[in-house]
Scaffold this active site. Sequence first.
Site, PDB file in Angstrom:
ATOM      1  NE  ARG A 121      -2.695  -0.032   3.496  1.00  0.00           N
ATOM      2  CZ  ARG A 121      -3.563   0.357   4.408  1.00  0.00           C
ATOM      3  NH1 ARG A 121      -4.867   0.247   4.165  1.00  0.00           N
ATOM      4  NH2 ARG A 121      -3.181   0.850   5.557  1.00  0.00           N
TER       5      ARG A 121
ATOM      6  CB  THR B 239      -2.554   7.112  -2.551  1.00  0.00           C
ATOM      7  OG1 THR B 239      -1.832   5.887  -2.794  1.00  0.00           O
ATOM      8  CG2 THR B 239      -1.768   8.279  -3.141  1.00  0.00           C
TER       9      THR B 239
ATOM     10  CG  ASP C   1       2.339  -3.167   8.981  1.00  0.00           C
ATOM     11  OD1 ASP C   1       2.597  -4.327   8.591  1.00  0.00           O
ATOM     12  OD2 ASP C   1       2.422  -2.176   8.245  1.00  0.00           O
TER      13      ASP C   1
ATOM     14  CG  ASP D  74       6.000  -3.472   9.967  1.00  0.00           C
ATOM     15  OD1 ASP D  74       6.735  -3.850   9.033  1.00  0.00           O
ATOM     16  OD2 ASP D  74       5.641  -2.286  10.109  1.00  0.00           O
TER      17      ASP D  74
END
Length: 209
Positions: A104, A108, A200, A203
């Site tokens: 991603r 945006t 995340d 991560d």
Amino acid sequence: MDNVVIMDHPLIQHKISLLRDKNTGTNEFRTLVEEIAMLMGFEALRDLPTEEVEIETPIETCKTPFIAGKKLAIVPILRAGLGMVGGILHLVPTAKVGHIGLYRDPETHEPQEYYCKLPAPIEQRTIVVVDPMLATGGSGSDAIRMIKEHGGKNIKFMCIIAAPEGLKRLHEDHPDIQIYVGHLDRELNENAYICPGLGDAGDRIFGTK
Ligand code: PRP
Ligand code: URA
């Protein structure tokens, strides 16, 4: 919603709760993602075709069902989807594995494509796309589009946590695919992260930040 299964099994919910905890470390996080993928895969693969094969038990000869052919493809969306592959391979060790690379854009939140390698002949396979997180739905929707452009037809999508926005988008963009969701969360925040979510996923699986 047609074609959408939200998991309600207590074992899956319990493991997702452990995943959400910010104190859950990388090693345990990886194990949990794999276990959840296996439990969800058990449900998602309930319609795999079988064929009757004759075998001999110690008592007598009988015809008994085996999974037909070796036609399953698992397709993780890189990176975080990789964490789910092992769980499904425990169920179907002969499955082939393709890869779709998307990340991603941090500004945006639009998915950027960087890799696509799918096992042939993709059009004859049941394809299970895996990614722990369905947030805006952009990555999932693009991955399915890419697979369809390569000829994929029988496609299932499995995620551990979905936001309502992402689930709606994926379903609207691809009403023909089966979607399996471990838990449907409340909403996205202003950074397009799922709330309450788990942070995340990439991560946390790979120990990066
Ligand atoms: C995460 C996640 C999904 C995507 C979901 O990947 O694993 O692929 O975001 O967001 P979306 O539904 O809004 O598209 P990320 O882009 O962080 O890449 P990574 O797995 O390499 O960390
Ligand atoms: N990707 C993640 O890993 N987590 C989110 O909450 C949203 C996108």
